[in-house]
Design a protein around this motif. Structure first.
Motif, PDB file in Angstrom:
ATOM      1  N   THR B   8       0.815  -1.248   0.000  1.00 47.93           N
ATOM      2  CA  THR B   8       0.082  -0.251  -0.010  1.00 47.93           C
ATOM      3  C   THR B   8       0.741   1.047   0.029  1.00 47.93           C
ATOM      4  O   THR B   8       0.219   2.456   0.102  1.00 47.93           O
ATOM      5  CB  THR B   8      -1.120   0.006   1.390  1.00 47.93           C
ATOM      6  OG1 THR B   8      -0.159   0.041   2.233  1.00 47.93           O
ATOM      7  CG2 THR B   8      -2.002  -1.146   1.189  1.00 47.93           C
ATOM      8  N   GLN B   9       2.169   1.309   0.098  1.00 47.74           N
ATOM      9  CA  GLN B   9       3.026   2.407  -0.152  1.00 47.74           C
ATOM     10  C   GLN B   9       3.175   2.944  -1.482  1.00 47.74           C
ATOM     11  O   GLN B   9       2.646   2.430  -2.535  1.00 47.74           O
ATOM     12  CB  GLN B   9       4.525   1.939   0.382  1.00 47.74           C
ATOM     13  CG  GLN B   9       4.679   1.227   1.686  1.00 47.74           C
ATOM     14  CD  GLN B   9       4.365   2.253   2.722  1.00 47.74           C
ATOM     15  OE1 GLN B   9       5.047   3.443   2.641  1.00 47.74           O
ATOM     16  NE2 GLN B   9       3.607   2.047   3.608  1.00 47.74           N
ATOM     17  N   THR B  10       3.189   4.183  -1.459  1.00 50.54           N
ATOM     18  CA  THR B  10       3.062   5.108  -2.442  1.00 50.54           C
ATOM     19  C   THR B  10       4.369   4.597  -3.488  1.00 50.54           C
ATOM     20  O   THR B  10       5.491   4.757  -3.028  1.00 50.54           O
ATOM     21  CB  THR B  10       3.354   6.676  -2.306  1.00 50.54           C
ATOM     22  OG1 THR B  10       2.092   6.840  -1.548  1.00 50.54           O
ATOM     23  CG2 THR B  10       3.459   7.357  -3.476  1.00 50.54           C
ATOM     24  N   GLN B  11       4.035   4.289  -4.638  1.00 54.92           N
ATOM     25  CA  GLN B  11       5.434   3.931  -5.583  1.00 54.92           C
ATOM     26  C   GLN B  11       5.134   4.586  -6.600  1.00 54.92           C
ATOM     27  O   GLN B  11       4.302   4.874  -7.204  1.00 54.92           O
ATOM     28  CB  GLN B  11       5.253   2.237  -5.824  1.00 54.92           C
ATOM     29  CG  GLN B  11       5.521   1.635  -4.659  1.00 54.92           C
ATOM     30  CD  GLN B  11       5.470  -0.018  -4.965  1.00 54.92           C
ATOM     31  OE1 GLN B  11       4.701  -0.364  -5.679  1.00 54.92           O
ATOM     32  NE2 GLN B  11       6.274  -0.892  -4.265  1.00 54.92           N
ATOM     33  N   GLY B  13       4.760   4.501 -10.429  1.00 50.08           N
ATOM     34  CA  GLY B  13       3.620   4.067 -11.341  1.00 50.08           C
ATOM     35  C   GLY B  13       2.167   3.966 -10.769  1.00 50.08           C
ATOM     36  O   GLY B  13       1.223   3.690 -11.310  1.00 50.08           O
ATOM     37  N   GLU B  14       2.144   4.451  -9.699  1.00 53.69           N
ATOM     38  CA  GLU B  14       0.810   4.467  -8.903  1.00 53.69           C
ATOM     39  C   GLU B  14       0.633   5.946  -8.631  1.00 53.69           C
ATOM     40  O   GLU B  14      -0.239   6.245  -7.572  1.00 53.69           O
ATOM     41  CB  GLU B  14       0.661   3.809  -7.622  1.00 53.69           C
ATOM     42  CG  GLU B  14       0.688   2.271  -7.885  1.00 53.69           C
ATOM     43  CD  GLU B  14      -0.470   1.922  -8.947  1.00 53.69           C
ATOM     44  OE1 GLU B  14      -1.414   2.740  -9.057  1.00 53.69           O
ATOM     45  OE2 GLU B  14      -0.452   0.779  -9.415  1.00 53.69           O
ATOM     46  N   GLY B  16      -0.923   9.911  -9.177  1.00 51.36           N
ATOM     47  CA  GLY B  16      -2.310  10.332  -9.421  1.00 51.36           C
ATOM     48  C   GLY B  16      -2.049  11.186 -10.990  1.00 51.36           C
ATOM     49  O   GLY B  16      -0.852  11.518 -11.292  1.00 51.36           O
ATOM     50  N   PHE B  17      -3.054  11.689 -11.405  1.00 49.78           N
ATOM     51  CA  PHE B  17      -2.919  12.338 -12.712  1.00 49.78           C
ATOM     52  C   PHE B  17      -2.382  13.780 -12.252  1.00 49.78           C
ATOM     53  O   PHE B  17      -1.595  14.138 -13.247  1.00 49.78           O
ATOM     54  CB  PHE B  17      -4.425  12.586 -13.053  1.00 49.78           C
ATOM     55  CG  PHE B  17      -4.414  13.410 -14.746  1.00 49.78           C
ATOM     56  CD1 PHE B  17      -3.892  12.621 -15.924  1.00 49.78           C
ATOM     57  CD2 PHE B  17      -4.772  14.699 -14.655  1.00 49.78           C
ATOM     58  CE1 PHE B  17      -3.997  13.304 -16.897  1.00 49.78           C
ATOM     59  CE2 PHE B  17      -4.609  15.094 -16.022  1.00 49.78           C
ATOM     60  CZ  PHE B  17      -4.258  14.500 -17.279  1.00 49.78           C
TER      61      PHE B  17
END
Lengths: 57, 312
Positions: B8-11, B13-14, B16-17
């Motif tokens: 669930t960590q921010t990586q 490729g994930e 936001g726009f």
């Protein structure tokens, strides 16, 4: 019995990205369509006049 | 495998726009849009409003693409400087590879689309602008010479020239003067900021003039560039883009700008620290108005021309 769908922040980000990209693509199609219409109606896609054209008697 | 294995960590490729949009430096883009639009509207000859809209949009996208390439290359120093740590790459939201891919893709896209929408000269000028900002300024000059912002400022000066070329298909005295106006304005604008901003360029290894040559030399440079800027700004008033409105605005603004630069040159660091750089801050504020009002006046002359009021 069923799985409870938990909306995670990660899903929100991914969803926002997909919607954003979708809107960009729709805008791109609209722009290409609009440009085509303008070019066709204003003669922008026609052949350019050559130097010899218009010089004939 | 269970759902518990999902990281669930921010990586990368994930993101936001908005994170991807932030790569395009939207605030810089607004200046690009404004000056390109003025160049386009001031140019002689007509262009279909929709094509004009598309041209400004593609110039903005090209400017944004060069911003993404800049963020990709400068990710290491952005991580060091406080002002830039929240940018998408140092904050870990977007990977360097993604920024590079977006920058390159949008660069090609913007240049080809501008060429198709308008003409090859405008497309080529946009390509050169992106090359100049991403390669000449970011990769070469920025970490090498304290004159980085002088030469690098050229990339920010090209948009009105591109807008002009989008309509006329060429380059002229007027478009070169609009280029020169931004080019010569950039150094006093940024050096005034450098005088009162506690920036950590030194820590990042970026040779800013205030660090390499000191604040006295920076003050001298501000005055010299302001003196060189005045004849260009006023001279543009006697060309096709000028007129009574532009000339009046240019004379007033250049007198004020010269006075401000002279006051900055006359005083020393001790005096500046006493009033917390009040003069330098007001000069920086004036510099923003200076550029906006010059281009606003060019726009006004162009807008009034159809009614027989603008221009000479």
């Amino acid at each position: 019995m069923g799985f409870e769908h938990v909306e995670h922040e990660l899903h929100k980000r991914r969803s926002g990205r997909n919607i954003g990209l979708g809107l960009v693509l729709v805008a791109f199609v609209a722009i290409v369509f609009g440009m085509t219409v303008v070019k066709v109606t204003t003669g922008g896609l026609g052949p350019k006049p050559t130097a010899t054209q218009g010089a004939s008697k | 495998m269970s759902d518990a294995s999902i990281n669930t960590q921010t990586q990368g490729g994930e993101a936001g726009f908005r994170d991807y949009f932030a790569l395009l430096k939207p605030r810089v883009m607004s200046l690009v849009v404004f000056t390109a639009m003025v160049g386009l509207l001031a140019a002689p000859g007509g262009i279909h409003p929709f094509i004009a809209f598309c041209a400004v949009l593609f110039i903005a996208v090209g400017g944004g693409a060069s911003g993404a390439l800049n963020m990709w290359w400068d990710a290491d120093i952005d991580q060091v400087m406080k002002r830039t740590t929240s940018r998408p790459i140092p904050s870990g939201k977007v990977t360097g590879g993604e920024a590079l891919a977006i920058g390159l893709t949008l660069s090609v896209f913007a240049c080809v689309m501008l060429w198709l929408a308008t003409n090859a000269v405008a497309g080529a000028l946009l390509a050169f602008t992106i090359f100049f900002y991403a390669v000449v300024y970011t990769m070469w000059l920025k970490r090498w010479t304290p004159q980085n912002i002088v030469i690098g400022g050229a990339s920010g000066a090209f948009p009105p020239m591109i807008g002009w070329a989008a309509v006329t298909g060429g380059v002229s005295v007027e478009s070169v003067l609009m280029f020169m106006l931004i080019f010569m304005w950039t150094p006093p604008h940024f050096w005034a900021l450098a005088l009162f901003m506690n920036s950590d360029y030194e820590k990042a290894g970026v040779p800013m003039l205030t660090v390499t040559h000191g604040r006295r030399v920076t003050r001298n440079h501000i005055l010299v560039y302001t003196i060189l800027l005045a004849p260009i700004a006023i001279g543009a008033g006697f060309t096709e883009i000028g007129g009574p409105i532009y000339l009046s605005v240019a004379v007033v603004l250049n007198v004020l700008f010269l006075l401000g630069a002279f006051k900055i040159w006359r005083r020393n660091e001790g005096q500046a620290q006493v009033d917390k750089y009040r003069l330098e801050k007001s000069f920086f504020g004036l510099s923003l108005m200076y550029l906006f009002l010059h281009f606003g006046a060019i726009l006004a002359e162009a807008a009034l021309k159809p009614y027989g009021l603008g221009g000479w």
